[in-house]
Motif scaffolding. Structure first.
Motif, PDB file in Angstrom:
ATOM      1  N   SER A  71       0.836  -1.212   0.000  1.00 11.37           N
ATOM      2  CA  SER A  71       0.000   0.000   0.000  1.00 11.37           C
ATOM      3  C   SER A  71       0.864   1.252   0.000  1.00 11.37           C
ATOM      4  O   SER A  71       0.590   2.216  -0.725  1.00 11.37           O
ATOM      5  CB  SER A  71      -0.929   0.003   1.216  1.00 11.37           C
ATOM      6  OG  SER A  71      -1.827  -1.075   1.160  1.00 11.37           O
ATOM      7  N   ASN A 116       2.546   1.496  -3.435  1.00 10.08           N
ATOM      8  CA  ASN A 116       1.565   1.865  -4.460  1.00 10.08           C
ATOM      9  C   ASN A 116       1.304   3.363  -4.454  1.00 10.08           C
ATOM     10  O   ASN A 116       1.197   3.995  -5.519  1.00 10.08           O
ATOM     11  CB  ASN A 116       0.250   1.113  -4.235  1.00 10.08           C
ATOM     12  CG  ASN A 116       0.184  -0.195  -4.997  1.00 10.08           C
ATOM     13  OD1 ASN A 116       0.589  -0.267  -6.147  1.00 10.08           O
ATOM     14  ND2 ASN A 116      -0.314  -1.238  -4.358  1.00 10.08           N
ATOM     15  N   SER A 128      -0.722  -9.105  -8.754  1.00 10.84           N
ATOM     16  CA  SER A 128      -1.459  -7.906  -9.169  1.00 10.84           C
ATOM     17  C   SER A 128      -1.282  -6.706  -8.259  1.00 10.84           C
ATOM     18  O   SER A 128      -1.718  -5.598  -8.602  1.00 10.84           O
ATOM     19  CB  SER A 128      -2.952  -8.245  -9.264  1.00 10.84           C
ATOM     20  OG  SER A 128      -3.457  -8.632  -7.999  1.00 10.84           O
ATOM     21  N   SER A 129      -0.653  -6.870  -7.096  1.00 14.62           N
ATOM     22  CA  SER A 129      -0.682  -5.826  -6.073  1.00 14.62           C
ATOM     23  C   SER A 129      -0.198  -4.464  -6.570  1.00 14.62           C
ATOM     24  O   SER A 129      -0.854  -3.442  -6.339  1.00 14.62           O
ATOM     25  CB  SER A 129       0.122  -6.259  -4.842  1.00 14.62           C
ATOM     26  OG  SER A 129       1.449  -6.567  -5.205  1.00 14.62           O
ATOM     27  N   GLU A 167      -2.090  -1.661  -8.742  1.00 17.80           N
ATOM     28  CA  GLU A 167      -2.993  -0.688  -8.126  1.00 17.80           C
ATOM     29  C   GLU A 167      -2.484   0.735  -8.314  1.00 17.80           C
ATOM     30  O   GLU A 167      -3.271   1.683  -8.403  1.00 17.80           O
ATOM     31  CB  GLU A 167      -3.159  -0.998  -6.636  1.00 17.80           C
ATOM     32  CG  GLU A 167      -4.177  -0.135  -5.920  1.00 17.80           C
ATOM     33  CD  GLU A 167      -5.602  -0.380  -6.398  1.00 17.80           C
ATOM     34  OE1 GLU A 167      -6.429   0.542  -6.260  1.00 17.80           O
ATOM     35  OE2 GLU A 167      -5.882  -1.483  -6.908  1.00 17.80           O
ATOM     36  N   SER A 168      -1.174   0.909  -8.371  1.00 18.63           N
ATOM     37  CA  SER A 168      -0.608   2.248  -8.555  1.00 18.63           C
ATOM     38  C   SER A 168      -1.069   2.863  -9.875  1.00 18.63           C
ATOM     39  O   SER A 168      -1.320   4.072  -9.957  1.00 18.63           O
ATOM     40  CB  SER A 168       0.917   2.190  -8.521  1.00 18.63           C
ATOM     41  OG  SER A 168       1.431   1.421  -9.599  1.00 18.63           O
ATOM     42  N   ILE A 201      -3.897   2.204 -11.403  1.00 21.25           N
ATOM     43  CA  ILE A 201      -5.307   2.565 -11.229  1.00 21.25           C
ATOM     44  C   ILE A 201      -5.406   3.921 -10.534  1.00 21.25           C
ATOM     45  O   ILE A 201      -6.153   4.813 -10.973  1.00 21.25           O
ATOM     46  CB  ILE A 201      -6.049   1.497 -10.404  1.00 21.25           C
ATOM     47  CG1 ILE A 201      -5.993   0.120 -11.096  1.00 21.25           C
ATOM     48  CG2 ILE A 201      -7.490   1.926 -10.140  1.00 21.25           C
ATOM     49  CD1 ILE A 201      -6.855  -0.016 -12.306  1.00 21.25           C
ATOM     50  N   SER A 248      -9.634  -2.743 -12.843  1.00 25.20           N
ATOM     51  CA  SER A 248      -9.193  -3.386 -11.600  1.00 25.20           C
ATOM     52  C   SER A 248      -7.766  -3.865 -11.804  1.00 25.20           C
ATOM     53  O   SER A 248      -7.334  -4.140 -12.931  1.00 25.20           O
ATOM     54  CB  SER A 248     -10.098  -4.562 -11.229  1.00 25.20           C
ATOM     55  OG  SER A 248      -9.796  -5.701 -12.019  1.00 25.20           O
ATOM     56  N   ARG A 249      -7.035  -3.982 -10.697  1.00 21.85           N
ATOM     57  CA  ARG A 249      -5.650  -4.440 -10.786  1.00 21.85           C
ATOM     58  C   ARG A 249      -5.575  -5.875 -11.290  1.00 21.85           C
ATOM     59  O   ARG A 249      -4.608  -6.254 -11.968  1.00 21.85           O
ATOM     60  CB  ARG A 249      -4.947  -4.288  -9.446  1.00 21.85           C
ATOM     61  CG  ARG A 249      -5.537  -5.080  -8.289  1.00 21.85           C
ATOM     62  CD  ARG A 249      -4.857  -4.693  -6.967  1.00 21.85           C
ATOM     63  NE  ARG A 249      -5.430  -5.346  -5.795  1.00 21.85           N
ATOM     64  CZ  ARG A 249      -4.978  -6.459  -5.250  1.00 21.85           C
ATOM     65  NH1 ARG A 249      -3.960  -7.085  -5.812  1.00 21.85           N
ATOM     66  NH2 ARG A 249      -5.544  -6.967  -4.164  1.00 21.85           N
TER      67      ARG A 249
END
Length: 285
Positions: free
Chosen positions: A141, A144, A176-177, A180-181, A183, A247-248
């Motif tokens: 997190s 990201n 996939s984590s 998210e950046s 997105i 979505s990621r």
């Protein structure tokens, strides 16, 4: 005079370089590495972004040339430093960073342990690398958000979503984590495929830095080749945050399909978090 059949050419045994050639390449590699240290310590941070990008690309191309690596670019070139772009590539070797940087300069994401390596840790940090603690799921997190801020400010970031290296003849699931950046920043996601071929145009695993292979073993295998060709293929750019890439998980799956196609894999599988190179479902060339 009759021409030699292609099949004969492909089956021609490869001749190794001489010990003298290998020693010369190793020495030149050391000199070029020291030159890179000098550039980062005294020049790099004083330059504007355009000059930094061009300097880094020239340095990477020279390093590859010293090692007998030829680069072939395929697909539509995204530019020297495409703004707000997340590059995602399959991961085979320590050469991957040089191969990518020789075509399009990026800021990389690396595991936290590298930051504490003597000399190398300082070098990659000075070059703009961000570090993630892979032992702490919550750290994704933090990274990201840092990546999203950097992307929105015009940076080009790069990740290896397999999160480890392979021998190049399989493609592992994409985690996939860190998608998210893209997105969060409304970025373009640029899939990139790397393939290493020998002098006969046959895929080779010699540059691989996977499993129990040490850096020394990988380097020795590379130096034995008179030439290795690395293909850098840019796939279709994806618009993060817009259907169907909102979505990621969708971004990771679509990116992996692009890479699988360029690797000429026979089938495709969506992102998961748990499979190793030894998994029987791993895709093989």
């Amino acid at each position: 005079m009759p021409t030699q059949p292609m099949t004969d050419t492909l089956n021609t045994p490869l001749k190794s370089t001489s010990p003298l050639t290998r020693a010369a390449r190793l020495a030149l590699m050391g000199v070029h590495f020291l030159y890179g240290f000098y550039l980062l310590a005294f020049r790099y941070r004083k330059l504007d972004r355009t000059a930094q990008v061009r300097l880094a690309r020239r340095w990477s191309l020279r390093m590859l040339k010293v090692l007998g690596i030829e680069v072939v670019m395929r697909g539509e070139w995204p530019g020297e430093y495409p703004a707000n772009t997340l590059m995602v590539a399959n991961h085979i070797s320590w050469l991957d960073i040089f191969a990518l940087s020789s075509q399009t300069m990026t800021r990389f994401i690396a595991k936290m342990e590298i930051r504490h390596w003597p000399v190398v840790g300082w070098l990659v940090h000075a070059g703009g690398t961000l570090f993630i603690d892979r032992t702490n799921r919550r750290d994704a997190s933090r990274v990201n958000q840092i990546m999203a801020d950097a992307l929105q400010s015009g940076d080009c970031m790069a990740v290896f979503p397999e999160s480890t290296t392979s021998e190049g003849n399989v493609l592992l699931p994409f985690k996939s984590s860190l998608f998210e950046s893209a997105i969060l920043a409304g970025s373009r996601v640029q899939p990139v495929t790397l393939r290493y071929l020998d002098a006969n145009g046959i895929p080779t695993t010699d540059p691989s830095y996977a499993g129990d292979t040490t850096f020394r073993e990988s380097l020795a295998a590379i130096l034995r080749h008179k030439v290795i060709r690395v293909e850098v293929t840019f796939g279709e750019s994806l618009a993060a945050g817009t259907p169907p890439y909102d979505s990621r998980f969708a971004l990771a799956e679509a990116s992996r399909r692009e890479v699988a196609a360029a690797l000429r894999l026979s089938r495709d599988r969506p992102d998961t978090d748990g499979l190793s190179p030894l998994d029987p479902q791993a895709e093989v060339l």
